[in-house]
Design an enzyme around this catalytic site. Structure first.
Site, PDB file in Angstrom:
ATOM      1  N   GLU A 168       7.970 -17.978 -28.363  1.00  0.00           N
ATOM      2  CA  GLU A 168       9.220 -17.227 -28.212  1.00  0.00           C
ATOM      3  C   GLU A 168       8.952 -15.730 -28.031  1.00  0.00           C
ATOM      4  O   GLU A 168       9.454 -14.880 -28.772  1.00  0.00           O
ATOM      5  CB  GLU A 168      10.164 -17.494 -29.382  1.00  0.00           C
ATOM      6  N   GLU A 300      10.152 -27.196 -28.714  1.00  0.00           N
ATOM      7  CA  GLU A 300      11.093 -27.152 -29.843  1.00  0.00           C
ATOM      8  C   GLU A 300      12.430 -27.690 -29.368  1.00  0.00           C
ATOM      9  O   GLU A 300      13.022 -27.160 -28.425  1.00  0.00           O
ATOM     10  CB  GLU A 300      11.261 -25.727 -30.391  1.00  0.00           C
TER      11      GLU A 300
END
Length: 500
Positions: A168, A300
């Site tokens: 991220e 994810e």
């Protein structure tokens, strides 16, 4: 009254192979996932391992997540009593003692029979740090990091193919722009070396949800529009993260168990959006990589609700209901349809965090298998199978949900070793469905089926009622006249298998 739906399945027309890695998992240093989940009193919890081995889990992603970009691997090797501590600033502000580190993780993967997927530290780490971690784990013979590994008790190198270049990067991994991160990914990836026959598969930290511009920026670093010859860069795949969120705000995500029918349907619409997300990223990637040499990794995914009352807000502990199981069923059907581009997926997370497979009780030590766990187990036969396209003959049943229209029957199919596996979900909370599937290109004889359902979509398993939502044999299945007929009760997940 049951709705009716007809489809056609050509069992002799092969689709793309469904990689077993689409059934991957994720374990972050977050809440009670590692400590109190996988690792208790200085040892790996073997009943957790046994339960997960029954799923044939193909890979395990670690140490994060957001934690990966503040984790320094050298703090987690050597004698445990001498390992320095740190503060886990992302998840609860608790002290991390680093007792579970590289060697413990690799031991866990060996016990599970799963491939390790390590997320390196790009956000606060250095190129040298990640490069030396690769060397420490995978280089044989004599070198500084190989000697350090041997001094810590491991003579032979491990095999570690999968490496994440940060996590991220658009947020907790450094708040970078796509352009800046693309350069960092190339730089870090360049110095992550192949040693011996351990060929690295490097995964760049990709987009948040529908941020297709991020994906395009990373793809521009690999090739030109329409180019079938991919330039050598620091990475082989791009990731994307997408959670099923249904609450009105980030701070109010809704209860994992106390929800009404309208909230249930809103969740199903949010879950079904994964098809749009993957299609969008795949379309961008196809423009630059029509030969599909670059992988897409959804490392994810899962539901994200409010934490259970009375638990640490930073530990992300939530219950897991039949609703979560149906979310998983829908996701897997979509994954199978994108198996030509999607090479890996990792549910968040494996134990005690978000949409977990397993919940462990901190007081009694009891282990609870969640409804989501059962979907993974029922779908095992799709791993490394050949996907089969399902064509609809009649419009599938649907219902309006706000401004959206929810298709309430989801299905996918595959073939492996002469056996057919069909997975079906009925997302309608109140009405059953009758599905007729014409089998073309082969003969299906005897079949067997399992069903996962319960009295209400809010039902879940606890230490006191561990089998409130559990699979059992389903007799609402028959084969006649070259067609498979399946009765789907309301809010149910069904798998049908048979020999071709």
């Amino acid at each position: 009254m049951a709705t009716r739906f007809e489809a056609v399945l050509n069992v002799d027309l092969d689709g793309p192979r469904i990689s077993r890695h689409l059934y991957g998992h994720f374990a972050e240093h977050l809440g009670r996932c590692i400590y109190g989940g996988f690792y208790v009193d200085g040892a790996i919890r073997l009943d957790v391992v046994e339960a997960l081995r029954a799923l044939n889990i193909p890979n395990l992603r670690w140490p994060g997540g957001c934690f990966a970009d503040e984790y320094h691997w050298r703090d987690g090797i050597g004698p445990r009593a001498q390992r320095p501590t740190m503060v886990n600033t992302h998840w609860g502000g608790v002290e991390e003692n680093n007792h579970f580190g590289t060697h413990e993780f690799m031991e866990l993967c060996e016990l599970l029979g799963a491939e390790p997927y390590i997320s390196g530290n790009v956000g606060s780490g250095t190129v040298r740090e990640m490069s030396e971690w690769v060397e420490y784990l995978t280089r044989e013979g004599d070198s500084p990091m190989a000697r350090l590994r041997k001094a810590n008790g491991r003579d032979e190198p491990w095999r570690v193919r999968f490496w994440g270049l940060g996590n991220e990067a658009w947020g907790c991994g450094g708040n970078m722009t796509a352009e800046h991160y693309a350069q960092e990914a190339r730089r870090f990836g360049t110095y992550c070396r192949d040693y011996g026959d351990n060929q690295l598969y490097k995964i760049a930290a990709g987009a948040n949800g529908a941020d297709y511009a991020w994906t395009e920026t990373l793809m521009k670093q690999i090739g030109h529009l329409g180019c079938r010859r991919i330039r050598s860069t620091g990475y082989h795949a791009l990731s994307v993260h997408h959670y099923t969120l249904t609450g009105p705000t980030w701070e109010q995500k809704g209860s994992a168990t106390a929800f009404d029918t309208d909230e249930y349907y809103t969740t199903m619409v949010a879950a079904a959006r994964i098809e749009e997300i993957l299609a969008g990223h795949a379309a961008v990637m196809d423009a630059y990589d029509p030969g599909q040499t670059v992988g897409l990794v959804l490392d994810e995914w899962g539901t994200w609700f409010d934490v259970e009352p009375g638990t640490n807000p930073g530990f992300l502990y939530q219950q897991n209901t039949l609703r979560d199981a149906l979310v998983a069923g829908v996701h897997f059907d979509v994954f199978h349809r994108f198996a030509d581009r999607l090479v890996m997926a990792n549910i968040a997370q494996t134990v005690n965090v978000l949409q977990a497979m397993i919940l462990t009780d901190p007081d009694s030590g009891a282990l609870v298998l969640t409804p989501t766990y059962h979907v993974f187990r029922m779908n095992q036969g799709h791993q490394d199978a050949t996907s089969l396209r399902v064509d609809v003959r009649t419009a599938p049943p649907s219902r309006p949900v706000g401004d959206a229209n929810l298709t309430t029957v989801s299905m996918s199919a595959s073939r492996k070793d002469g056996r057919l596996l069909v997975s079906l979900s009925n997302l309608d909370a109140g009405a059953p469905a009758d599905v007729r599937i014409e089998i073309r290109g082969g003969t299906l004889e005897t079949v067997e089926a399992q069903i996962l359902t319960s009295g209400a979509v809010q039902d879940h398993n606890t230490p006191q009622t561990p089998s409130a939502v559990a699979p059992h044999a389903h007799d609402g299945v028959s084969v006649a006249g070259g067609a498979l007929r399946v009765r789907l009760p309301a809010h149910s997940f069904v798998t049908v298998s048979g020999i071709l």
